[in-house]
Design a protein around this motif. Structure first.
Motif, PDB file in Angstrom:
ATOM      1  N   GLU A 139       0.820  -1.214   0.000  1.00  0.00           N
ATOM      2  CA  GLU A 139       0.000   0.000   0.000  1.00  0.00           C
ATOM      3  C   GLU A 139       0.854   1.264   0.000  1.00  0.00           C
ATOM      4  OE1 GLU A 139      -2.771  -0.021   3.204  1.00  0.00           O
ATOM      5  OE2 GLU A 139      -3.965  -1.672   2.420  1.00  0.00           O
ATOM      6  N   VAL A 140       1.949   1.267   0.776  1.00  0.00           N
ATOM      7  CA  VAL A 140       2.714   2.510   0.925  1.00  0.00           C
ATOM      8  C   VAL A 140       3.915   2.588  -0.011  1.00  0.00           C
ATOM      9  CG1 VAL A 140       2.016   2.740   3.336  1.00  0.00           C
ATOM     10  CG2 VAL A 140       4.194   1.626   2.802  1.00  0.00           C
ATOM     11  N   ARG A 141       4.453   1.430  -0.431  1.00  0.00           N
ATOM     12  CA  ARG A 141       5.654   1.452  -1.272  1.00  0.00           C
ATOM     13  C   ARG A 141       5.647   0.244  -2.201  1.00  0.00           C
ATOM     14  NH1 ARG A 141       9.190   4.957  -3.582  1.00  0.00           N
ATOM     15  NH2 ARG A 141      11.024   3.799  -4.270  1.00  0.00           N
ATOM     16  N   PRO A 142       4.759   0.229  -3.196  1.00  0.00           N
ATOM     17  CA  PRO A 142       4.663  -0.944  -4.067  1.00  0.00           C
ATOM     18  C   PRO A 142       5.928  -1.228  -4.866  1.00  0.00           C
ATOM     19  CG  PRO A 142       3.306   0.864  -4.889  1.00  0.00           C
ATOM     20  CD  PRO A 142       3.743   1.233  -3.512  1.00  0.00           C
ATOM     21  N   ALA A 143       6.808  -0.232  -5.047  1.00  0.00           N
ATOM     22  CA  ALA A 143       8.044  -0.472  -5.783  1.00  0.00           C
ATOM     23  C   ALA A 143       9.050  -1.286  -4.976  1.00  0.00           C
ATOM     24  CB  ALA A 143       8.675   0.861  -6.199  1.00  0.00           C
ATOM     25  N   THR A 144       8.844  -1.427  -3.668  1.00  0.00           N
ATOM     26  CA  THR A 144       9.733  -2.244  -2.837  1.00  0.00           C
ATOM     27  C   THR A 144       9.409  -3.720  -3.018  1.00  0.00           C
ATOM     28  OG1 THR A 144      10.101  -0.539  -1.159  1.00  0.00           O
ATOM     29  CG2 THR A 144      10.370  -2.820  -0.458  1.00  0.00           C
TER      30      THR A 144
ATOM     31  N   HIS B 115      -4.417   9.974  -2.488  1.00  0.00           N
ATOM     32  CA  HIS B 115      -4.679  11.396  -2.258  1.00  0.00           C
ATOM     33  C   HIS B 115      -4.705  11.699  -0.764  1.00  0.00           C
ATOM     34  CE1 HIS B 115      -6.131  15.390  -3.032  1.00  0.00           C
ATOM     35  NE2 HIS B 115      -7.312  15.171  -2.494  1.00  0.00           N
ATOM     36  N   LEU B 116      -5.351  10.836   0.006  1.00  0.00           N
ATOM     37  CA  LEU B 116      -5.436  11.061   1.449  1.00  0.00           C
ATOM     38  C   LEU B 116      -4.062  10.994   2.092  1.00  0.00           C
ATOM     39  CD1 LEU B 116      -7.156  11.500   3.961  1.00  0.00           C
ATOM     40  CD2 LEU B 116      -7.452   9.017   4.115  1.00  0.00           C
ATOM     41  N   SER B 117      -3.260  10.016   1.705  1.00  0.00           N
ATOM     42  CA  SER B 117      -1.912   9.883   2.259  1.00  0.00           C
ATOM     43  C   SER B 117      -1.079  11.131   1.989  1.00  0.00           C
ATOM     44  CB  SER B 117      -1.225   8.652   1.662  1.00  0.00           C
ATOM     45  OG  SER B 117       0.116   8.543   2.107  1.00  0.00           O
ATOM     46  N   ALA B 118      -1.157  11.640   0.763  1.00  0.00           N
ATOM     47  CA  ALA B 118      -0.384  12.838   0.402  1.00  0.00           C
ATOM     48  C   ALA B 118      -0.848  14.056   1.199  1.00  0.00           C
ATOM     49  CB  ALA B 118      -0.505  13.104  -1.097  1.00  0.00           C
TER      50      ALA B 118
ATOM     51  N   ALA C 210      -0.334  17.536   7.920  1.00  0.00           N
ATOM     52  CA  ALA C 210      -0.125  17.105   9.305  1.00  0.00           C
ATOM     53  C   ALA C 210       1.361  16.924   9.601  1.00  0.00           C
ATOM     54  CB  ALA C 210      -0.881  15.810   9.585  1.00  0.00           C
ATOM     55  N   GLY C 211       2.174  16.845   8.559  1.00  0.00           N
ATOM     56  CA  GLY C 211       3.617  16.772   8.741  1.00  0.00           C
ATOM     57  C   GLY C 211       4.157  15.391   9.043  1.00  0.00           C
ATOM     58  N   GLU C 212       3.314  14.358   8.974  1.00  0.00           N
ATOM     59  CA  GLU C 212       3.777  12.995   9.210  1.00  0.00           C
ATOM     60  C   GLU C 212       2.866  12.022   8.473  1.00  0.00           C
ATOM     61  OE1 GLU C 212       3.671  12.235  13.397  1.00  0.00           O
ATOM     62  OE2 GLU C 212       1.615  12.926  13.633  1.00  0.00           O
ATOM     63  N   SER C 213       3.292  10.766   8.390  1.00  0.00           N
ATOM     64  CA  SER C 213       2.534   9.770   7.650  1.00  0.00           C
ATOM     65  C   SER C 213       1.263   9.383   8.396  1.00  0.00           C
ATOM     66  CB  SER C 213       3.386   8.519   7.424  1.00  0.00           C
ATOM     67  OG  SER C 213       3.637   7.861   8.662  1.00  0.00           O
ATOM     68  N   PHE C 214       0.359   8.709   7.688  1.00  0.00           N
ATOM     69  CA  PHE C 214      -0.866   8.232   8.318  1.00  0.00           C
ATOM     70  C   PHE C 214      -0.555   7.303   9.486  1.00  0.00           C
ATOM     71  CE2 PHE C 214      -3.637   4.510   8.648  1.00  0.00           C
ATOM     72  CZ  PHE C 214      -4.804   5.110   9.101  1.00  0.00           C
ATOM     73  N   ILE C 215       0.381   6.394   9.298  1.00  0.00           N
ATOM     74  CA  ILE C 215       0.714   5.428  10.359  1.00  0.00           C
ATOM     75  C   ILE C 215       1.170   6.150  11.615  1.00  0.00           C
ATOM     76  CG2 ILE C 215       2.321   3.588  11.018  1.00  0.00           C
ATOM     77  CD1 ILE C 215       2.275   2.699   8.079  1.00  0.00           C
ATOM     78  N   ASN C 216       2.088   7.090  11.467  1.00  0.00           N
ATOM     79  CA  ASN C 216       2.591   7.812  12.638  1.00  0.00           C
ATOM     80  C   ASN C 216       1.510   8.695  13.264  1.00  0.00           C
ATOM     81  OD1 ASN C 216       5.122   6.662  12.445  1.00  0.00           O
ATOM     82  ND2 ASN C 216       5.958   8.315  11.196  1.00  0.00           N
ATOM     83  N   THR C 217       0.641   9.263  12.433  1.00  0.00           N
ATOM     84  CA  THR C 217      -0.457  10.078  12.957  1.00  0.00           C
ATOM     85  C   THR C 217      -1.412   9.225  13.795  1.00  0.00           C
ATOM     86  OG1 THR C 217      -0.347  11.535  11.018  1.00  0.00           O
ATOM     87  CG2 THR C 217      -2.361  11.627  12.334  1.00  0.00           C
ATOM     88  N   LEU C 218      -1.725   8.025  13.312  1.00  0.00           N
ATOM     89  CA  LEU C 218      -2.621   7.127  14.044  1.00  0.00           C
ATOM     90  C   LEU C 218      -1.988   6.667  15.353  1.00  0.00           C
ATOM     91  CD1 LEU C 218      -5.183   5.433  14.273  1.00  0.00           C
ATOM     92  CD2 LEU C 218      -4.080   3.688  12.843  1.00  0.00           C
ATOM     93  N   ILE C 219      -0.709   6.301  15.314  1.00  0.00           N
ATOM     94  CA  ILE C 219      -0.033   5.869  16.540  1.00  0.00           C
ATOM     95  C   ILE C 219      -0.001   7.003  17.563  1.00  0.00           C
ATOM     96  CG2 ILE C 219       2.207   5.180  17.507  1.00  0.00           C
ATOM     97  CD1 ILE C 219       2.698   3.579  14.959  1.00  0.00           C
TER      98      ILE C 219
END
Length: 467
Positions: A117-122, A388-391, A397-406
């Protein structure tokens, strides 16, 4: 030398700015040492790697004993659990994640899903025990690049890393070589371009359109009636203007073909792709594809790429309207920045920018206790794409969704520890954690002390004692 970005007795995260490997005695006790040799590499690219394993000695052995640079890699970080591995993937954007399939907090299977979801090229390679093969088969849907069985020797792991490197070389070469080809567009794409770009098509109704597209080779028998979406991709030059060579159509087509039925053609300044599939196909794959193309363009070609994606259309007769939607989406936002924009994200002002971020944070306030809350489920609540939401969250918010949720969950946990007598297990459940140990790990990482330690300190402070 490694720089620890978070330290405790079992150091779970390390970031390596440069390669240094030594063959220490502890590591030698775990691996059987094989004879080293210099590997001839097909390209000069050093692929970046993150290693994740909850067995400290094994992880250290993999990091220190493997001659990464000789094999064509650059080790950039390591993690002791799935949560930290996911955060490193977001931060470091590695080419390869080498991970145990069973780890604390986030399993390898769940980690693979979230990485996609976050880095499909990996690309993802699994390490696993013999008795976990059936479990590992679940990972096939996430396109893992390798599945390795423990115990491993240095020689065996090195040989498998060579095989993985050859696969990465092939993927990068496919993207580069496709983008360097200047073959004329074939008849199929020429026919399709006329249908997509010409809003005054002389075809009379859906049946003639289906017949025409069937001649293009994109449809099977008469029962094959997929939905369609149009995607427009543009490479940007140094000034942020569209500068897309016609040959980029082959790169997009090859990559998109891994996810959906696709036909791509070049138009002035852009590549237009017609994507065919059924609604579940688009729900599962389209957002990942729209992220992977810009990521691969940046990593392989050194170019920024913007993408516009139309809404899903039920009939092929709507291809031209879908193309117009995709172009409208491409023109939205900061046109000098890479990334994907979906037509479904346009319209009301609340679907974009700072207002969308505010709505997302308000939704997090309401739903953070839901253990199943994810970027995809939150984007569904707000009726926007995950991309779009992630961007928007990162930008405003200055941080990723994961860090915002934590962060939200930890703030709620601190409040409950301060104001209630609930047990730690109960607090974990009210903050969206089904695993108390996972909750305690996150809490200590965020707050610097365990939930029980904080409660004892607060009780002591209330009693007027020294902490």
């Amino acid at each position: 030398m490694s720089i620890l970005v978070w330290a405790k007795k079992r150091a779970p995260i390390a970031i390596f700015p440069a390669i240094a490997y030594n063959r220490g005695r502890n590591a030698a006790a775990i691996f059987q040492i094989g004879k080293g040799r210099v590997i001839e590499m097909a390209s000069d690219t050093l692929y970046t790697v993150v290693v994740a394993d909850d067995e400290d000695e094994l992880r250290e052995a993999v990091c220190t004993m493997i001659p990464w640079q000789e094999l064509g890699y650059r080790l950039v970080g390591s993690a002791g659990n799935g949560l930290d591995a996911l955060q490193l993937v977001e931060e470091l954007r590695p080419d390869l994640l080498l991970t145990d399939i069973r780890m604390p907090f986030i399993s390898g299977i769940e980690l693979a899903r979230q990485v996609r979801e976050v880095r499909p090229a990996t690309q993802i390679a699994f390490l696993s025990g013999y008795d976990e093969f059936e479990y590992a088969q679940q990972a096939i849907q996430y396109d893992i690049i390798s599945y390795m069985l423990k115990p491993l020797t240095v020689k065996g792991l090195g040989e498998e890393l060579q095989v993985i490197r050859q696969k990465l070389d092939a993927q990068f070469a496919m993207f580069r070589q496709a983008a360097s080809q200047n073959d004329a567009q074939d008849l199929r794409t020429a026919m399709l371009a006329a249908l997509v770009l010409d809003g005054r098509s002389e075809l009379d109704g859906p049946s003639q359109t289906e017949a025409y597209v069937r001649q293009c080779g994109l449809l099977g028998d008469g029962a094959d009636r997929p939905c369609c979406t149009v995607m427009v991709s543009a490479l940007l030059n140094g000034e942020g203007a569209a500068d897309t060579p016609p040959s980029f159509a082959a790169s997009v087509d090859k990559l998109a073909g891994r996810y959906l039925r696709c036909a791509s053609f070049s138009a002035p300044g852009k590549v237009v792709s017609v994507l065919l599939g059924h609604p579940p196909d688009f729900e599962d794959r389209l957002y990942i594809l729209a992220d992977e193309i810009p990521q691969m363009a940046e990593r392989v070609l050194g170019r920024r790429c913007r993408i516009g994606v139309s809404r899903m259309a039920a009939t092929l007769n709507a291809l031209h309207d879908a193309y117009c939607e995709a172009m409208d989406a491409l023109r939205q936002g900061d046109r000098s920045q890479p990334g994907a924009q979906f037509a479904g994200d346009l319209g009301p002002a609340v679907k974009g920018g700072e207002l969308l971020c505010k709505r997302a944070l308000e939704a997090l306030d309401q739903h953070y206790a839901d253990a199943g809350l994810s970027l995809v489920s939150l984007s569904g609540m707000l009726d926007v794409s995950p991309n779009h939401l992630s961007a928007c969250i990162k930008k405003y918010a200055g941080e990723s969704f994961i860090n915002t949720l934590i962060r939200k969950r930890m703030e709620a946990a601190q409040e409950l520890l301060t104001s209630s007598t609930l047990k730690v297990r109960e607090i974990a459940g009210r903050c969206g954690y089904t695993d108390q140990h996972y909750f305690s790990y996150c809490f200590k990482k965020y707050c610097g002390e365990s939930p029980n330690a904080m409660r004892r300190r607060l009780d002591a402070e209330r009693a007027g004692e020294a902490p």
